[in-house]
Design an enzyme around this catalytic site. Sequence first.
Site, mmCIF file in Angstrom:
data_model
loop_
_atom_site.group_PDB
_atom_site.id
_atom_site.type_symbol
_atom_site.label_atom_id
_atom_site.label_comp_id
_atom_site.label_asym_id
_atom_site.label_seq_id
_atom_site.Cartn_x
_atom_site.Cartn_y
_atom_site.Cartn_z
ATOM 1 N N ASP A 241 0.834 -1.203 0.000
ATOM 2 C CA ASP A 241 0.000 0.000 0.000
ATOM 3 C C ASP A 241 0.874 1.261 0.000
ATOM 4 O O ASP A 241 1.882 1.327 0.713
ATOM 5 C CB ASP A 241 -0.866 -0.027 1.265
ATOM 6 C CG ASP A 241 -1.947 1.028 1.264
ATOM 7 O OD1 ASP A 241 -2.791 0.998 0.351
ATOM 8 O OD2 ASP A 241 -1.960 1.879 2.178
ATOM 9 N N GLU A 304 1.871 -0.436 -4.937
ATOM 10 C CA GLU A 304 0.894 0.579 -5.351
ATOM 11 C C GLU A 304 1.651 1.905 -5.353
ATOM 12 O O GLU A 304 1.862 2.512 -4.303
ATOM 13 C CB GLU A 304 -0.272 0.640 -4.358
ATOM 14 C CG GLU A 304 -1.353 1.607 -4.813
ATOM 15 C CD GLU A 304 -2.041 2.354 -3.669
ATOM 16 O OE1 GLU A 304 -3.159 2.816 -3.874
ATOM 17 O OE2 GLU A 304 -1.461 2.492 -2.575
HETATM 18 C C1 NOJ Z 1 -4.405 2.859 -0.955
HETATM 19 C C2 NOJ Z 1 -5.554 1.944 -0.704
HETATM 20 O O1 NOJ Z 1 -5.835 1.239 -1.886
HETATM 21 C C3 NOJ Z 1 -6.701 2.808 -0.246
HETATM 22 O O2 NOJ Z 1 -7.890 2.093 -0.181
HETATM 23 C C4 NOJ Z 1 -6.344 3.412 1.081
HETATM 24 O O3 NOJ Z 1 -7.367 4.302 1.473
HETATM 25 C C5 NOJ Z 1 -5.027 4.187 1.001
HETATM 26 N N1 NOJ Z 1 -4.017 3.476 0.280
HETATM 27 C C6 NOJ Z 1 -4.478 4.501 2.372
HETATM 28 O O4 NOJ Z 1 -4.010 3.328 2.977
#
Ligand code: NOJ
Length: 579
Positions: A241, A304
Site C-alpha cells: 500500500d 501501489e
Molecule cells: C491505498 C488503498 O488502496 C486505499 O484504499 C487506502 O485508502 C489508502 N491506500 C491509504 O491506505
Amino acid sequence: MVAEGRLWHTSPVPDTSLTTTDQSHTSTTGAPDVAAPSGLPHQWWRHAVIYQVYVRSFADSNGDGEGDLPGITARLPYLAELGVDALWLTPFYPSPLADGGYDVADYRDVDPRYGTLGDFDALVERAHRLGLRVVVDIVPNHTSSAHRWFQQALAAGPGSAERARYVFRDGQGPDGSAPPSDWHAVFGGSAWERTPDGQWYLHLFDPSQPDLDWGNSEVHEDFLATLRFWLDRGVDGFRIDVAHGLAKDLSEPLRSVAEDGEHLLSAIGGHNHPYWDRDEVHEIYREWRRVLDAYSPPRMACGEAWVHSPARRALYVRPDELHQAFNFDFLQASWTAESMRAAIVESLAASAQVGASTTWVLSNHDVMREATRYALPPGTDDVPWLRAEGAPPIDLELGTRRARAAALLMLALPGSAYVYQGEELGLPEVVDLPEDALQDPVWERSGHRERGRDGCRVPIPWSTEGPSYGFGTGGSWLPQPASWGGLSVAAQAASAGSCLALYREALGLRRRFGGDGELHWLAGFDPETTLAFRRETGLTCVVNFGPAPLVLPAGEVLLASDELAGGALPPDTAVWLAG
Ligand code: NOJ
C-alpha cells in the site's frame, strides 16, 4: 470538467528517460529472475491474472453482513473455474475500519469479524490445492491510531523513543497552534493533527492513520518480521500500500508543497517532493527483496505507486526491488485509441528497460468501476458530477460494451493483469448509495463534497435473489441495487453472452495464447480509431474505438467482446483472432 482535489488521480507526464539521482545501485541479488527466460514456475507473476478480493464485500459466511475469510474459502472453486492464477486479499487485519482496513491495528493477526488465523491458514491451503496463489496486502506507510505503538507514543510524550516511530513535530507560531507545514492529507484537510499535549503528528491519509517514520530502524525491523510472519504461513506475495510514500524529507524547515496544488497522490515533478516518490524509498524495497528471495521458491511483491510517469514506475521494479507495480496509466487512459496506445507503449517500454513485466489494471477498490467510467462524457469521472443537478443520464449500455472490449484488450497484452472482484460481472459503480450508508472517510473529510469510494465496494451478488443476493444469509454492509440479481454470478453463469462467460472464455484462451510473447502493432489500420496488434504467441487483437464498423483482418475468430456484424467489427468492440 474534473472535480478539484478528486481522489486517486495524477497527471501522467510523458517522461521516457529513467532520470533519477539513484541510478548507481547495483543488484545485491544477482538479478536471477530477470535474466532468466520467462515461464519458469517461480516467475509466475510475470503473466499471471491476479484477482483482487475486497474481503469485506466478497462473501459472508456467518450472516453478519460483512464478508469474511471462510466465505472466501468457500468461493475459491469459483475463482479456479474463472481461470485466474492468484488472488490478492485486501487487509483483513484487526482494524477499527476507519479506512476499510487500511488502518491496521495489528499486522500479525486476523480481525475477528473476518475470522481467525486458522481460517487464514485454511484459505491458503485450499487455494494452493486449487492451484491458486495468495497475495496479501501490507500497509507500511501508516498504522491505525489504535495500534499499540501509536497509543504508546501518545502516552510517552514529546521527545520519547515511542514518538520517534512516527512523525511528531511542534507546531508553528508563538503557541505552536499552527500545523508544522502546509502538507495536505489525501482525504482532505491538513496532514497534521494536534494531540492534547500540543504536539502534532503527520497523517497523509485520515487522522486515524498516523504515518510511520521510515528513518527509524525499529520500523524497518518490525515490517521485516511482519513479512516473514505471513511468508511463513505460506503466502506467495504482497501488495504494498502507498509504496511511493514511505520515505519523507523531514529536514527542517519542512518544505512547502504549495506548488503541487491538487496533485494529492504524487508529485508533479516526481523527483524531489517532500513525501511522494522519493528516491530513498527504493532502499526499503531492496531490503524487502532480500527477504522475499530468501524463500524457496522466491516470493513476489507488487507496489501501489502513484507516480507521474511510466519511467518513474519502472524504478520500483528494478531487478533487486519489487517484481511489479500497478499500471495506473492504463486505468486512467480515456476510451480512445490514442490514449490507450500511449499507455501501452510507454508502459511496455519502461518495464522493458529494467527487465520487468508490465501489469494492467482496469479497476480496483479505489476508483469508479469501468462500466460507468467509460460511459461518462470525456474528461468527467467523478461521482459528485453524476449526482449533480441536471447531469445527463449516463449510457450504461455503452459503458458496459466498452468495458467488455477493454477486458479483451487488457487480457491480450503481454504481462500480468489484475481483475477487481465484480469486474468479471460487468458491475457498474453504485452512484446513488444513501448518504447515511457512506463509510469512506473521504465523505466526512471533504465536508460532504466528495462521496468517496463506496460505490465500487458494494458486496458481490452471487444469486438472483435472497436478502443479499447470495452474498450472505443476512443483509449487506452497503445496500445492493435492485439490478444486482440480474448481474449475479448465478444469472450470468447461465447465459452464454454474459460478461462472466466472456471473462471465462478469455482467461481460458489466455492460457493457450498468453505468456511473454512480444507485441507487434499491425499496419493498415487507422491509428485514430483502432488498436491492432499481434502477439508472438499467435494471438491477434483488434479494438474498434471509432464510430463505424471495421473490416476484420484474416484469421479464425476466437472471441469477440460483442456480436460481430458479419465480417465487421462494430464500434466499441474487441476481437481475438488466431493466426
Ligand atoms: C491505498 C488503498 O488502496 C486505499 O484504499 C487506502 O485508502 C489508502 N491506500 C491509504 O491506505
